[in-house]
Design an enzyme around this catalytic site. Sequence first.
Site, PDB file in Angstrom:
ATOM      1  CE  LYS A 244      -3.930   2.057   2.681  1.00 51.23           C
ATOM      2  NZ  LYS A 244      -4.790   1.869   3.970  1.00 51.23           N
TER       3      LYS A 244
ATOM      4  CB  SER B 245      -8.203   3.505   2.549  1.00 54.88           C
ATOM      5  OG  SER B 245      -7.379   2.931   3.721  1.00 54.88           O
TER       6      SER B 245
ATOM      7  CB  SER C  36      -8.618   0.419   5.350  1.00 56.59           C
ATOM      8  OG  SER C  36      -9.093   1.759   5.278  1.00 56.59           O
TER       9      SER C  36
HETATM   10  N1  GLN Z   1     -13.252   4.003   6.014  1.00 58.07           N
HETATM   11  C1  GLN Z   1     -12.769   4.420   7.486  1.00 58.07           C
HETATM   12  C2  GLN Z   1     -12.333   5.825   7.351  1.00 58.07           C
HETATM   13  O1  GLN Z   1     -12.451   6.510   6.136  1.00 58.07           O
HETATM   14  C3  GLN Z   1     -11.621   3.346   7.757  1.00 58.07           C
HETATM   15  C4  GLN Z   1     -10.394   3.710   6.722  1.00 58.07           C
HETATM   16  C5  GLN Z   1      -9.076   2.922   7.337  1.00 58.07           C
HETATM   17  O2  GLN Z   1      -9.248   1.896   8.011  1.00 58.07           O
HETATM   18  N2  GLN Z   1      -8.102   3.412   7.028  1.00 58.07           N
HETATM   19  O3  GLN Z   1     -11.895   6.254   8.050  1.00 58.07           O
END
Ligand code: GLN
Length: 465
Positions: free
Chosen positions: A60, A135, A159
Amino acid sequence: MALALAAAIRRGERTCLAVAEEAVRRARTSKLNAFARVDATATNRKLPDGPLRGVPVAVKDSICIKDETPTAGSRAVGSWKAREDAFAVARLREAGANVIGSTNCDEFGMGSTGETCQRGFTRHPLDLRRAPGGSSSGSAAAVASSIVPLALGSDTGGSIRLPAAWCGVVGVKPTYGRVSRRGLLAYCSSTDCVGVFARSVEDAAFALGLIAGHDDGDATSSQECVPDYLSMLSIPTNDRVASINVEVDDDIESVVAGASNALKADQCDALSPQFLRDCAAAYHVLAAAEAHSNLARYHVNHENPPFGAEVTRRVALGKRLLGERHAEGLYERAVDVRAQARARLDDVLSSVDVLMLPVAPTAAPKLNAPSVITKEARGSLARDLRDDLPRDYANDFLTAFASLAGLPALSVPFGRTSGGLPVGVQVVGKAFDEAAVLRTARRLELIRDDALSSPARRVLLSEDD
Ligand code: GLN
Protein backbone atom coordinates in the site's frame (compact mmCIF):
# COMPACT_ATOMS: atom_id res chain seq x y z
CA MET A 1 -0.71 -18.57 -4.45
CA ALA A 2 2.27 -17.41 -2.42
CA LEU A 3 3.42 -20.59 -0.67
CA ALA A 4 2.72 -22.78 -3.71
CA LEU A 5 4.58 -20.33 -5.96
CA ALA A 6 7.57 -20.23 -3.60
CA ALA A 7 7.64 -24.04 -3.62
CA ALA A 8 7.51 -24.13 -7.43
CA ILE A 9 10.44 -21.70 -7.56
CA ARG A 10 12.39 -23.83 -5.07
CA ARG A 11 11.77 -26.92 -7.19
CA GLY A 12 13.06 -25.06 -10.24
CA GLU A 13 9.74 -25.16 -12.10
CA ARG A 14 9.58 -21.35 -12.26
CA THR A 15 12.40 -18.80 -12.18
CA CYS A 16 12.38 -15.67 -10.04
CA LEU A 17 13.05 -13.66 -13.20
CA ALA A 18 10.10 -15.02 -15.18
CA VAL A 19 7.77 -14.60 -12.20
CA ALA A 20 8.93 -11.00 -11.62
CA GLU A 21 8.64 -10.12 -15.31
CA GLU A 22 5.12 -11.42 -15.49
CA ALA A 23 4.02 -9.57 -12.32
CA VAL A 24 5.59 -6.31 -13.47
CA ARG A 25 4.04 -6.61 -16.93
CA ARG A 26 0.60 -7.35 -15.52
CA ALA A 27 0.84 -4.53 -12.94
CA ARG A 28 1.71 -2.12 -15.76
CA THR A 29 -0.92 -3.22 -18.23
CA SER A 30 -3.81 -3.86 -15.86
CA LYS A 31 -6.89 -1.66 -16.37
CA LEU A 32 -7.57 -1.50 -12.64
CA ASN A 33 -5.34 1.47 -11.70
CA ALA A 34 -4.23 -0.61 -8.71
CA PHE A 35 -0.63 0.55 -8.80
CA ALA A 36 0.78 3.96 -7.98
CA ARG A 37 4.28 2.83 -8.98
CA VAL A 38 5.76 -0.33 -10.46
CA ASP A 39 9.42 -0.92 -9.75
CA ALA A 40 11.36 -1.80 -12.92
CA THR A 41 14.33 -3.04 -10.86
CA ALA A 42 12.16 -5.88 -9.51
CA THR A 43 13.20 -7.98 -12.50
CA ASN A 44 16.92 -7.89 -11.79
CA ARG A 45 17.09 -8.07 -8.04
CA LYS A 46 19.19 -10.55 -6.10
CA LEU A 47 16.73 -12.06 -3.65
CA PRO A 48 17.76 -13.65 -0.35
CA ASP A 49 17.13 -17.31 0.15
CA GLY A 50 14.00 -17.39 2.27
CA PRO A 51 10.62 -19.10 2.38
CA LEU A 52 9.09 -16.54 -0.01
CA ARG A 53 12.03 -16.28 -2.39
CA GLY A 54 10.81 -14.87 -5.70
CA VAL A 55 7.20 -14.26 -4.62
CA PRO A 56 6.06 -10.86 -5.93
CA VAL A 57 4.34 -8.64 -3.37
CA ALA A 58 2.67 -5.23 -3.55
CA VAL A 59 2.65 -2.61 -0.81
CA LYS A 60 0.00 0.00 0.00
CA ASP A 61 1.30 3.41 -0.93
CA SER A 62 1.16 4.65 2.66
CA ILE A 63 3.83 2.12 3.71
CA CYS A 64 7.45 3.12 3.13
CA ILE A 65 9.69 1.50 0.56
CA LYS A 66 13.33 2.61 0.73
CA ASP A 67 14.19 5.44 -1.70
CA GLU A 68 10.57 5.84 -2.84
CA THR A 69 7.97 8.47 -1.96
CA PRO A 70 4.99 6.91 -0.15
CA THR A 71 2.29 9.28 -1.40
CA ALA A 72 -0.60 7.78 0.59
CA GLY A 73 -2.76 8.72 -2.38
CA SER A 74 -2.06 12.40 -1.69
CA ARG A 75 -0.29 15.29 -3.39
CA ALA A 76 0.53 16.71 0.03
CA VAL A 77 3.49 14.41 0.74
CA GLY A 78 5.61 16.11 -1.94
CA SER A 79 8.83 14.47 -3.12
CA TRP A 80 10.24 13.29 0.21
CA LYS A 81 11.80 9.82 -0.09
CA ALA A 82 11.82 7.12 2.58
CA ARG A 83 15.26 6.43 4.02
CA GLU A 84 14.40 2.85 4.89
CA ASP A 85 11.82 0.14 4.30
CA ALA A 86 8.89 -0.05 6.69
CA PHE A 87 9.31 -2.84 9.26
CA ALA A 88 6.79 -5.13 7.53
CA VAL A 89 8.35 -4.54 4.10
CA ALA A 90 11.81 -5.35 5.48
CA ARG A 91 10.49 -8.59 7.01
CA LEU A 92 8.97 -9.69 3.70
CA ARG A 93 12.18 -8.86 1.84
CA GLU A 94 14.26 -10.85 4.36
CA ALA A 95 12.03 -13.83 3.55
CA GLY A 96 12.94 -13.43 -0.14
CA ALA A 97 9.76 -11.68 -1.33
CA ASN A 98 10.13 -9.40 -4.33
CA VAL A 99 8.46 -6.00 -3.80
CA ILE A 100 7.19 -5.00 -7.24
CA GLY A 101 5.47 -1.72 -6.44
CA SER A 102 3.11 0.47 -4.42
CA THR A 103 -0.65 0.32 -4.61
CA ASN A 104 -3.25 3.06 -4.75
CA CYS A 105 -5.33 3.89 -1.70
CA ASP A 106 -7.78 6.45 -0.38
CA GLU A 107 -5.92 9.61 0.58
CA PHE A 108 -4.14 8.95 3.90
CA GLY A 109 -6.46 5.97 4.37
CA MET A 110 -9.57 8.15 4.67
CA GLY A 111 -12.32 6.47 2.72
CA SER A 112 -14.07 3.17 2.09
CA THR A 113 -14.23 2.94 -1.69
CA GLY A 114 -10.84 4.09 -3.05
CA GLU A 115 -12.45 7.20 -4.50
CA THR A 116 -10.58 9.77 -2.36
CA CYS A 117 -7.23 8.76 -3.92
CA GLN A 118 -5.72 11.78 -5.68
CA ARG A 119 -4.19 9.49 -8.31
CA GLY A 120 -7.66 8.40 -9.42
CA PHE A 121 -9.73 5.53 -8.13
CA THR A 122 -8.92 1.85 -8.41
CA ARG A 123 -11.46 -0.32 -10.23
CA HIS A 124 -13.06 -3.55 -9.11
CA PRO A 125 -11.42 -6.57 -10.78
CA LEU A 126 -14.76 -8.24 -11.62
CA ASP A 127 -16.60 -5.12 -12.77
CA LEU A 128 -14.69 -2.00 -13.79
CA ARG A 129 -17.68 0.23 -12.97
CA ARG A 130 -17.60 -0.80 -9.33
CA ALA A 131 -15.48 0.21 -6.34
CA PRO A 132 -13.02 -2.38 -5.00
CA GLY A 133 -13.39 -1.00 -1.48
CA GLY A 134 -10.92 1.04 0.50
CA SER A 135 -8.85 2.39 1.72
CA SER A 136 -6.35 -0.34 0.73
CA SER A 137 -7.99 -0.57 -2.70
CA GLY A 138 -5.00 -1.30 -4.93
CA SER A 139 -3.60 -4.03 -2.66
CA ALA A 140 -6.93 -5.89 -2.63
CA ALA A 141 -7.42 -5.47 -6.39
CA ALA A 142 -3.84 -6.57 -7.16
CA VAL A 143 -4.28 -9.79 -5.16
CA ALA A 144 -7.81 -10.47 -6.44
CA SER A 145 -6.68 -10.09 -10.06
CA SER A 146 -3.69 -12.40 -9.44
CA ILE A 147 -1.07 -9.77 -10.28
CA VAL A 148 0.55 -10.67 -6.94
CA PRO A 149 -0.39 -13.42 -4.47
CA LEU A 150 0.35 -11.25 -1.41
CA ALA A 151 0.07 -7.57 -0.54
CA LEU A 152 0.43 -5.32 2.48
CA GLY A 153 -2.32 -2.94 3.50
CA SER A 154 -3.30 -0.96 6.54
CA ASP A 155 -6.53 -1.04 8.49
CA THR A 156 -7.51 1.82 10.77
CA GLY A 157 -11.27 1.31 10.85
CA GLY A 158 -11.81 -1.42 8.25
CA SER A 159 -9.49 -0.63 5.34
CA ILE A 160 -8.19 -4.16 4.87
CA ARG A 161 -11.38 -6.08 5.69
CA LEU A 162 -13.70 -4.03 3.46
CA PRO A 163 -11.74 -4.23 0.18
CA ALA A 164 -10.92 -7.87 0.93
CA ALA A 165 -14.65 -8.62 1.28
CA TRP A 166 -15.64 -6.71 -1.84
CA CYS A 167 -12.83 -8.14 -3.99
CA GLY A 168 -13.14 -11.73 -2.70
CA VAL A 169 -9.75 -12.20 -1.04
CA VAL A 170 -8.57 -12.86 2.52
CA GLY A 171 -7.67 -9.67 4.41
CA VAL A 172 -6.26 -9.71 7.95
CA LYS A 173 -6.12 -6.84 10.42
CA PRO A 174 -4.01 -8.00 13.36
CA THR A 175 -4.34 -6.96 16.99
CA TYR A 176 -3.21 -3.36 17.53
CA GLY A 177 0.54 -3.54 18.25
CA ARG A 178 0.97 -7.05 16.80
CA VAL A 179 2.75 -5.64 13.72
CA SER A 180 5.05 -2.65 13.95
CA ARG A 181 3.73 0.60 12.49
CA ARG A 182 7.24 1.82 11.72
CA GLY A 183 7.20 3.16 8.19
CA LEU A 184 3.40 3.50 7.97
CA LEU A 185 2.22 7.06 7.32
CA ALA A 186 0.01 7.83 10.30
CA TYR A 187 -3.73 8.47 10.01
CA CYS A 188 -5.28 7.57 13.39
CA SER A 189 -2.29 6.32 15.36
CA SER A 190 -4.34 4.71 18.12
CA THR A 191 -6.03 2.30 15.68
CA ASP A 192 -3.66 2.12 12.65
CA CYS A 193 -2.56 -1.48 11.92
CA VAL A 194 -0.47 -2.99 9.14
CA GLY A 195 -1.86 -6.28 7.78
CA VAL A 196 -1.99 -8.59 4.79
CA PHE A 197 -4.05 -9.59 1.76
CA ALA A 198 -3.80 -13.08 0.28
CA ARG A 199 -5.86 -15.53 -1.76
CA SER A 200 -5.84 -18.22 0.92
CA VAL A 201 -5.93 -18.30 4.69
CA GLU A 202 -2.69 -20.32 4.70
CA ASP A 203 -0.85 -17.64 2.74
CA ALA A 204 -2.28 -14.93 4.98
CA ALA A 205 -1.30 -16.84 8.15
CA PHE A 206 2.21 -17.38 6.89
CA ALA A 207 2.70 -13.75 5.84
CA LEU A 208 1.29 -12.48 9.14
CA GLY A 209 3.77 -14.67 11.01
CA LEU A 210 6.60 -13.02 9.07
CA ILE A 211 5.61 -9.43 9.74
CA ALA A 212 4.37 -9.81 13.35
CA GLY A 213 6.56 -9.31 16.40
CA HIS A 214 8.27 -6.69 18.49
CA ASP A 215 10.16 -3.80 16.97
CA ASP A 216 12.30 -1.49 19.10
CA GLY A 217 11.46 1.24 16.59
CA ASP A 218 7.76 1.28 17.52
CA ALA A 219 6.99 1.81 21.19
CA THR A 220 3.43 0.50 20.71
CA SER A 221 4.56 -2.78 19.16
CA SER A 222 3.91 -5.72 21.43
CA GLN A 223 6.39 -8.01 23.18
CA GLU A 224 3.94 -10.97 22.99
CA CYS A 225 5.64 -13.88 21.27
CA VAL A 226 4.41 -14.79 17.79
CA PRO A 227 3.03 -18.32 17.41
CA ASP A 228 3.47 -20.34 14.24
CA TYR A 229 0.14 -19.32 12.72
CA LEU A 230 0.46 -21.69 9.78
CA SER A 231 0.90 -24.83 11.86
CA MET A 232 -1.88 -23.69 14.20
CA LEU A 233 -4.35 -23.80 11.31
CA SER A 234 -4.37 -27.56 11.32
CA ILE A 235 -4.96 -27.99 15.06
CA PRO A 236 -8.43 -29.51 15.58
CA THR A 237 -10.56 -26.83 17.08
CA ASN A 238 -13.20 -26.39 19.72
CA ASP A 239 -13.30 -22.67 19.13
CA ARG A 240 -16.65 -21.29 20.24
CA VAL A 241 -18.19 -19.02 17.63
CA ALA A 242 -20.96 -16.47 18.17
CA SER A 243 -22.58 -14.46 15.43
CA ILE A 244 -23.77 -10.88 15.68
CA ASN A 245 -27.05 -10.17 13.90
CA VAL A 246 -27.23 -6.98 11.90
CA GLU A 247 -29.40 -5.62 9.14
CA VAL A 248 -27.67 -5.97 5.79
CA ASP A 249 -28.65 -6.72 2.16
CA ASP A 250 -30.41 -10.07 1.74
CA ASP A 251 -27.57 -11.56 -0.31
CA ILE A 252 -25.04 -10.69 2.39
CA GLU A 253 -27.32 -11.92 5.15
CA SER A 254 -27.77 -15.31 3.53
CA VAL A 255 -24.03 -15.85 2.99
CA VAL A 256 -23.23 -14.94 6.59
CA ALA A 257 -26.13 -17.06 7.87
CA GLY A 258 -24.70 -19.96 5.86
CA ALA A 259 -21.33 -19.48 7.55
CA SER A 260 -22.96 -19.20 10.93
CA ASN A 261 -24.96 -22.42 10.44
CA ALA A 262 -21.94 -24.29 9.10
CA LEU A 263 -19.97 -23.44 12.25
CA LYS A 264 -22.97 -23.96 14.54
CA ALA A 265 -22.49 -20.48 15.92
CA ASP A 266 -24.49 -19.23 18.88
CA GLN A 267 -26.22 -15.92 18.60
CA CYS A 268 -24.55 -13.00 20.37
CA ASP A 269 -27.23 -10.60 21.63
CA ALA A 270 -24.89 -8.53 23.78
CA LEU A 271 -23.65 -6.49 20.80
CA SER A 272 -26.52 -4.59 19.22
CA PRO A 273 -26.52 -2.62 15.97
CA GLN A 274 -26.74 0.46 18.20
CA PHE A 275 -23.48 -0.53 19.90
CA LEU A 276 -21.82 -0.96 16.49
CA ARG A 277 -23.08 2.44 15.31
CA ASP A 278 -21.88 4.19 18.46
CA CYS A 279 -18.47 2.60 17.96
CA ALA A 280 -18.35 3.79 14.34
CA ALA A 281 -19.29 7.34 15.33
CA ALA A 282 -16.71 7.33 18.16
CA TYR A 283 -14.14 6.01 15.72
CA HIS A 284 -14.81 8.94 13.38
CA VAL A 285 -14.41 11.46 16.22
CA LEU A 286 -11.09 9.96 17.35
CA ALA A 287 -9.88 9.45 13.77
CA ALA A 288 -10.61 13.07 12.81
CA ALA A 289 -8.90 14.40 15.94
CA GLU A 290 -5.82 12.22 15.43
CA ALA A 291 -5.74 12.93 11.68
CA HIS A 292 -5.75 16.63 12.47
CA SER A 293 -2.61 16.29 14.60
CA ASN A 294 -0.89 13.65 12.42
CA LEU A 295 -1.40 15.60 9.21
CA ALA A 296 -0.30 18.91 10.68
CA ARG A 297 3.25 18.07 9.53
CA TYR A 298 2.13 18.54 5.91
CA HIS A 299 1.20 22.14 6.69
CA VAL A 300 4.84 23.02 7.27
CA ASN A 301 5.55 23.37 3.57
CA HIS A 302 2.13 24.52 2.43
CA GLU A 303 -0.06 27.21 3.89
CA ASN A 304 -2.99 25.37 2.32
CA PRO A 305 -1.84 21.79 1.82
CA PRO A 306 -3.25 20.26 -1.36
CA PHE A 307 -5.42 17.70 0.41
CA GLY A 308 -8.52 16.42 -1.37
CA ALA A 309 -12.01 17.27 -0.16
CA GLU A 310 -12.45 14.33 2.25
CA VAL A 311 -9.12 14.82 4.03
CA THR A 312 -9.63 18.57 4.19
CA ARG A 313 -13.05 18.04 5.76
CA ARG A 314 -11.78 15.54 8.33
CA VAL A 315 -8.77 17.65 9.32
CA ALA A 316 -11.08 20.64 9.77
CA LEU A 317 -13.46 18.50 11.83
CA GLY A 318 -10.55 17.33 13.99
CA LYS A 319 -9.57 20.91 14.58
CA ARG A 320 -13.09 21.84 15.64
CA LEU A 321 -13.41 18.75 17.85
CA LEU A 322 -10.27 19.70 19.71
CA GLY A 323 -11.04 23.41 19.59
CA GLU A 324 -14.38 25.13 19.33
CA ARG A 325 -16.56 21.97 19.61
CA HIS A 326 -14.55 20.88 22.61
CA ALA A 327 -17.24 22.38 24.84
CA GLU A 328 -19.76 19.85 23.50
CA GLY A 329 -17.59 17.09 24.92
CA LEU A 330 -17.69 15.01 21.71
CA TYR A 331 -14.08 13.91 22.00
CA GLU A 332 -14.55 12.89 25.64
CA ARG A 333 -17.73 11.00 24.73
CA ALA A 334 -15.82 9.13 22.03
CA VAL A 335 -13.10 8.22 24.53
CA ASP A 336 -15.83 6.93 26.89
CA VAL A 337 -17.45 4.90 24.10
CA ARG A 338 -14.06 3.35 23.37
CA ALA A 339 -13.55 2.36 27.03
CA GLN A 340 -17.07 0.90 27.24
CA ALA A 341 -16.64 -0.95 23.96
CA ARG A 342 -13.42 -2.54 25.18
CA ALA A 343 -15.05 -3.64 28.43
CA ARG A 344 -18.15 -4.99 26.64
CA LEU A 345 -16.06 -6.92 24.10
CA ASP A 346 -13.77 -8.31 26.82
CA ASP A 347 -16.86 -9.56 28.56
CA VAL A 348 -18.41 -11.12 25.42
CA LEU A 349 -15.09 -12.69 24.40
CA SER A 350 -14.66 -14.26 27.83
CA SER A 351 -17.32 -16.83 26.93
CA VAL A 352 -16.67 -17.25 23.17
CA ASP A 353 -13.47 -17.39 21.13
CA VAL A 354 -14.52 -15.53 18.02
CA LEU A 355 -17.36 -13.37 16.75
CA MET A 356 -18.73 -13.55 13.26
CA LEU A 357 -20.64 -10.91 11.30
CA PRO A 358 -20.79 -9.33 7.84
CA VAL A 359 -18.06 -6.90 6.80
CA ALA A 360 -20.34 -4.36 5.14
CA PRO A 361 -24.05 -3.93 4.53
CA THR A 362 -23.70 -4.36 0.76
CA ALA A 363 -21.40 -5.92 -1.82
CA ALA A 364 -19.15 -3.68 -3.98
CA PRO A 365 -21.18 -0.61 -5.01
CA LYS A 366 -20.95 1.29 -8.29
CA LEU A 367 -18.26 3.96 -8.26
CA ASN A 368 -19.72 7.31 -7.31
CA ALA A 369 -22.68 5.73 -5.57
CA PRO A 370 -24.95 8.12 -3.65
CA SER A 371 -24.44 8.85 0.03
CA VAL A 372 -25.51 6.23 2.53
CA ILE A 373 -25.16 8.27 5.71
CA THR A 374 -28.73 9.23 6.35
CA LYS A 375 -30.14 5.77 6.82
CA GLU A 376 -27.40 4.73 9.19
CA ALA A 377 -26.82 7.88 11.22
CA ARG A 378 -28.89 6.95 14.23
CA GLY A 379 -27.68 6.96 17.83
CA SER A 380 -26.78 10.01 19.84
CA LEU A 381 -23.12 10.44 18.96
CA ALA A 382 -23.82 9.80 15.27
CA ARG A 383 -26.76 12.26 15.40
CA ASP A 384 -24.59 15.01 16.84
CA LEU A 385 -22.00 14.35 14.17
CA ARG A 386 -24.41 13.86 11.33
CA ASP A 387 -23.15 16.63 9.07
CA ASP A 388 -19.56 15.67 9.79
CA LEU A 389 -19.71 11.96 9.04
CA PRO A 390 -18.10 10.77 5.81
CA ARG A 391 -20.34 10.05 2.84
CA ASP A 392 -19.70 6.31 3.09
CA TYR A 393 -20.00 6.03 6.88
CA ALA A 394 -22.33 3.01 6.65
CA ASN A 395 -19.42 0.98 5.33
CA ASP A 396 -17.51 1.44 8.59
CA PHE A 397 -20.19 0.50 11.05
CA LEU A 398 -19.52 -3.25 11.05
CA THR A 399 -15.73 -2.94 11.19
CA ALA A 400 -14.92 0.10 13.37
CA PHE A 401 -15.76 -1.59 16.71
CA ALA A 402 -12.89 -4.08 16.37
CA SER A 403 -10.51 -1.23 15.50
CA LEU A 404 -11.69 0.82 18.46
CA ALA A 405 -10.99 -2.14 20.76
CA GLY A 406 -7.72 -3.07 18.99
CA LEU A 407 -8.91 -6.64 18.31
CA PRO A 408 -7.73 -8.94 15.50
CA ALA A 409 -10.23 -9.30 12.66
CA LEU A 410 -10.32 -10.59 9.12
CA SER A 411 -12.51 -11.06 6.11
CA VAL A 412 -12.68 -14.42 4.34
CA PRO A 413 -14.61 -14.87 1.08
CA PHE A 414 -17.51 -17.24 1.66
CA GLY A 415 -20.04 -16.69 -1.11
CA ARG A 416 -21.42 -14.45 -3.81
CA THR A 417 -24.42 -12.23 -4.37
CA SER A 418 -27.02 -13.28 -6.93
CA GLY A 419 -25.20 -10.88 -9.29
CA GLY A 420 -21.91 -12.75 -8.78
CA LEU A 421 -20.11 -10.25 -6.54
CA PRO A 422 -17.94 -11.65 -3.71
CA VAL A 423 -19.20 -11.63 -0.13
CA GLY A 424 -16.81 -11.84 2.81
CA VAL A 425 -17.48 -13.02 6.33
CA GLN A 426 -15.83 -11.09 9.14
CA VAL A 427 -14.25 -12.97 12.06
CA VAL A 428 -13.15 -11.03 15.17
CA GLY A 429 -11.16 -12.49 18.07
CA LYS A 430 -9.57 -11.76 21.43
CA ALA A 431 -6.49 -9.54 21.56
CA PHE A 432 -3.42 -11.45 20.32
CA ASP A 433 -5.48 -14.50 19.44
CA GLU A 434 -5.01 -14.18 15.69
CA ALA A 435 -4.64 -17.96 15.66
CA ALA A 436 -8.33 -18.54 16.54
CA VAL A 437 -9.43 -15.97 13.97
CA LEU A 438 -7.32 -17.57 11.25
CA ARG A 439 -8.41 -21.07 12.25
CA THR A 440 -12.08 -20.10 11.98
CA ALA A 441 -11.43 -18.56 8.58
CA ARG A 442 -9.67 -21.73 7.48
CA ARG A 443 -12.68 -23.80 8.54
CA LEU A 444 -14.93 -21.53 6.49
CA GLU A 445 -12.60 -21.76 3.52
CA LEU A 446 -12.67 -25.57 3.64
CA ILE A 447 -16.47 -25.61 3.92
CA ARG A 448 -16.71 -23.20 0.99
CA ASP A 449 -14.33 -25.20 -1.18
CA ASP A 450 -16.11 -28.45 -0.35
CA ALA A 451 -19.41 -26.90 -1.38
CA LEU A 452 -17.85 -25.58 -4.58
CA SER A 453 -16.58 -29.01 -5.55
CA SER A 454 -19.86 -30.83 -4.84
CA PRO A 455 -21.66 -32.02 -8.01
CA ALA A 456 -24.81 -29.99 -7.29
CA ARG A 457 -22.78 -26.85 -6.84
CA ARG A 458 -20.82 -27.50 -10.04
CA VAL A 459 -24.05 -27.55 -12.01
CA LEU A 460 -25.14 -24.31 -10.36
CA LEU A 461 -21.83 -22.66 -11.16
CA SER A 462 -21.88 -23.67 -14.81
CA GLU A 463 -25.42 -22.30 -15.04
CA ASP A 464 -24.26 -19.00 -13.50
CA ASP A 465 -21.40 -18.80 -15.98
N1 GLN B 1 -13.40 3.96 6.12
C1 GLN B 1 -12.77 4.31 7.35
C2 GLN B 1 -12.32 5.74 7.32
O1 GLN B 1 -12.56 6.37 6.35
C3 GLN B 1 -11.62 3.39 7.67
C4 GLN B 1 -10.43 3.66 6.85
C5 GLN B 1 -9.22 2.88 7.26
O2 GLN B 1 -9.30 1.83 7.90
N2 GLN B 1 -8.05 3.44 6.93
O3 GLN B 1 -11.75 6.26 8.21
